[in-house]
Write a protein that holds these residues in place. Structure first.
Motif, PDB file in Angstrom:
ATOM      1  N   VAL A  11       0.901  -1.267   0.032  1.00  0.00           N
ATOM      2  CA  VAL A  11      -0.106   0.175  -0.059  1.00  0.00           C
ATOM      3  C   VAL A  11       0.974   1.332   0.030  1.00  0.00           C
ATOM      4  CG1 VAL A  11      -1.589   1.393   1.412  1.00  0.00           C
ATOM      5  CG2 VAL A  11      -1.802  -1.021   0.993  1.00  0.00           C
ATOM      6  N   VAL A  12       1.805   1.255   0.687  1.00  0.00           N
ATOM      7  CA  VAL A  12       2.827   2.330   0.751  1.00  0.00           C
ATOM      8  C   VAL A  12       3.442   2.434  -0.440  1.00  0.00           C
ATOM      9  CG1 VAL A  12       4.868   3.613   2.180  1.00  0.00           C
ATOM     10  CG2 VAL A  12       2.858   2.459   3.625  1.00  0.00           C
ATOM     11  N   LEU A  13       4.229   1.642  -0.878  1.00  0.00           N
ATOM     12  CA  LEU A  13       4.766   1.591  -2.253  1.00  0.00           C
ATOM     13  C   LEU A  13       3.751   2.206  -3.240  1.00  0.00           C
ATOM     14  CD1 LEU A  13       7.171  -1.599  -2.170  1.00  0.00           C
ATOM     15  CD2 LEU A  13       7.618   0.953  -2.252  1.00  0.00           C
ATOM     16  N   ALA A  14       2.648   1.696  -3.259  1.00  0.00           N
ATOM     17  CA  ALA A  14       1.613   2.012  -4.389  1.00  0.00           C
ATOM     18  C   ALA A  14       1.422   3.576  -4.141  1.00  0.00           C
ATOM     19  CB  ALA A  14       0.210   1.249  -4.215  1.00  0.00           C
ATOM     20  N   GLY A  15       1.310   4.065  -2.863  1.00  0.00           N
ATOM     21  CA  GLY A  15       1.034   5.334  -2.472  1.00  0.00           C
ATOM     22  C   GLY A  15       2.323   6.205  -2.982  1.00  0.00           C
ATOM     23  N   ALA A  16       3.344   5.727  -2.756  1.00  0.00           N
ATOM     24  CA  ALA A  16       4.727   6.508  -3.332  1.00  0.00           C
ATOM     25  C   ALA A  16       4.629   6.620  -4.773  1.00  0.00           C
ATOM     26  CB  ALA A  16       5.814   6.046  -2.782  1.00  0.00           C
ATOM     27  N   ASP A  52      -1.980   9.434   7.707  1.00  0.00           N
ATOM     28  CA  ASP A  52      -0.991   8.155   7.967  1.00  0.00           C
ATOM     29  C   ASP A  52      -0.362   7.703   6.627  1.00  0.00           C
ATOM     30  OD1 ASP A  52       0.402   6.320   9.789  1.00  0.00           O
ATOM     31  OD2 ASP A  52      -0.954   4.767   8.768  1.00  0.00           O
ATOM     32  N   LEU A  53      -1.341   7.620   5.404  1.00  0.00           N
ATOM     33  CA  LEU A  53      -0.499   7.180   4.265  1.00  0.00           C
ATOM     34  C   LEU A  53       0.637   8.119   3.975  1.00  0.00           C
ATOM     35  CD1 LEU A  53      -0.476   5.494   1.511  1.00  0.00           C
ATOM     36  CD2 LEU A  53      -2.389   7.159   0.812  1.00  0.00           C
ATOM     37  N   ARG A  54       0.260   9.515   3.894  1.00  0.00           N
ATOM     38  CA  ARG A  54       1.258  10.496   3.627  1.00  0.00           C
ATOM     39  C   ARG A  54       2.603  10.337   4.413  1.00  0.00           C
ATOM     40  NH1 ARG A  54      -0.623  14.859   0.334  1.00  0.00           N
ATOM     41  NH2 ARG A  54       0.549  16.402   1.755  1.00  0.00           N
ATOM     42  N   LYS A  55       2.346  10.110   5.795  1.00  0.00           N
ATOM     43  CA  LYS A  55       3.573   9.981   6.761  1.00  0.00           C
ATOM     44  C   LYS A  55       4.472   8.905   6.285  1.00  0.00           C
ATOM     45  CE  LYS A  55       3.179   8.229  10.855  1.00  0.00           C
ATOM     46  NZ  LYS A  55       2.808   8.417  12.415  1.00  0.00           N
ATOM     47  N   ARG A  56       3.730   7.591   6.118  1.00  0.00           N
ATOM     48  CA  ARG A  56       4.420   6.587   5.597  1.00  0.00           C
ATOM     49  C   ARG A  56       5.295   6.876   4.245  1.00  0.00           C
ATOM     50  NH1 ARG A  56       2.837   1.595   8.426  1.00  0.00           N
ATOM     51  NH2 ARG A  56       1.172   2.213   9.962  1.00  0.00           N
ATOM     52  N   VAL A  57       4.822   7.366   3.365  1.00  0.00           N
ATOM     53  CA  VAL A  57       5.190   7.724   2.141  1.00  0.00           C
ATOM     54  C   VAL A  57       6.372   8.560   2.397  1.00  0.00           C
ATOM     55  CG1 VAL A  57       5.032   8.747  -0.108  1.00  0.00           C
ATOM     56  CG2 VAL A  57       3.287   7.210   0.560  1.00  0.00           C
ATOM     57  N   ALA A 102       7.478  14.403  -0.665  1.00  0.00           N
ATOM     58  CA  ALA A 102       6.987  13.721   0.733  1.00  0.00           C
ATOM     59  C   ALA A 102       8.285  14.041   1.583  1.00  0.00           C
ATOM     60  CB  ALA A 102       6.728  12.303   0.495  1.00  0.00           C
ATOM     61  N   THR A 103       9.443  14.082   1.270  1.00  0.00           N
ATOM     62  CA  THR A 103      10.435  14.434   2.369  1.00  0.00           C
ATOM     63  C   THR A 103      10.648  15.345   3.110  1.00  0.00           C
ATOM     64  OG1 THR A 103      12.085  15.603   0.722  1.00  0.00           O
ATOM     65  CG2 THR A 103      12.414  12.651   0.594  1.00  0.00           C
TER      66      THR A 103
END
Length: 189
Positions: A11-16, A52-57, A102-103
């Motif tokens: 999910v996180v990789l797909a979000g990235a 949370d998704l954005r933070k994980r990315v 995102a960084t």
């Protein structure tokens, strides 16, 4: 219950990947769910919503960039290390513009301390060791490197240099040469 085939990592990789495609600002859990062909609720087994998704990315991107920077700087010093680190940031941004954005996500202090963020400062300090700066001046110089690397890269990504000559690569090389000269001749007031 998690959907078969989906993991938090996927999910996180797909979000990235989605952030790279549409921009980090457009990354939402609902947009990612649409792209994955699942209901938004299906993602909640893996992430706690858009924030949370954005933070994980952001955490993924910080780690990827720190790994690349470590590899690029290893065994180098002075001008060569400076160019390697700068080129790493600029190259990563060109390859992964959404992740790069995102960084710069503001993280809470605890998350930031546990992230790869401190590795970025360590990389900058490793590059600067070759310039023999005092501790305070090294901190100023770390901030200078961040300003130059991120400032140039952000302007370049936004098309700020697209309509003039010489091309941005020539400017980048001159800027890094000038930065090296400044660091090599740094003096404390």
């Amino acid at each position: 219950m998690p959907r078969a085939g989906l993991t938090t990592e996927k999910v996180v990789l797909a979000g990235a990947d989605l952030a790279d495609e549409i921009g980090f600002a457009g990354l939402t859990a609902s947009e990612l769910a649409r792209r994955l062909g699942v209901r938004t609720a299906s993602l909640y087994s893996h992430v706690d919503g858009t924030d949370d998704l954005r933070k994980r990315v952001a955490l993924l991107a910080l780690a990827e960039l720190a790994d690349r920077g470590s590899d690029a700087v290893a065994g180098r010093s002075g001008h060569e290390a400076l160019v390697a680190l700068g080129d790493t940031y600029r190259g990563y941004a060109a390859e992964h513009p959404g992740r790069y954005d995102a960084t710069r996500l503001r993280l809470d202090a605890q998350t930031a301390a546990a992230s790869a963020g401190p590795r970025h400062a360590q990389l900058a300090r490793a590059v600067l060791r070759g310039y023999r700066l005092s501790a305070d001046d090294e901190t100023h110089a770390v901030r200078l490197l961040g300003t130059v690397f991120h400032g140039f890269t952000t302007l370049e990504l936004s098309g700020g240099f697209a309509h003039s000559t010489p091309d941005s690569q020539a400017s980048w090389a001159r800027i890094l040469d000038g930065l090296h000269h400044l660091l090599d001749h740094w003096s404390t007031p």
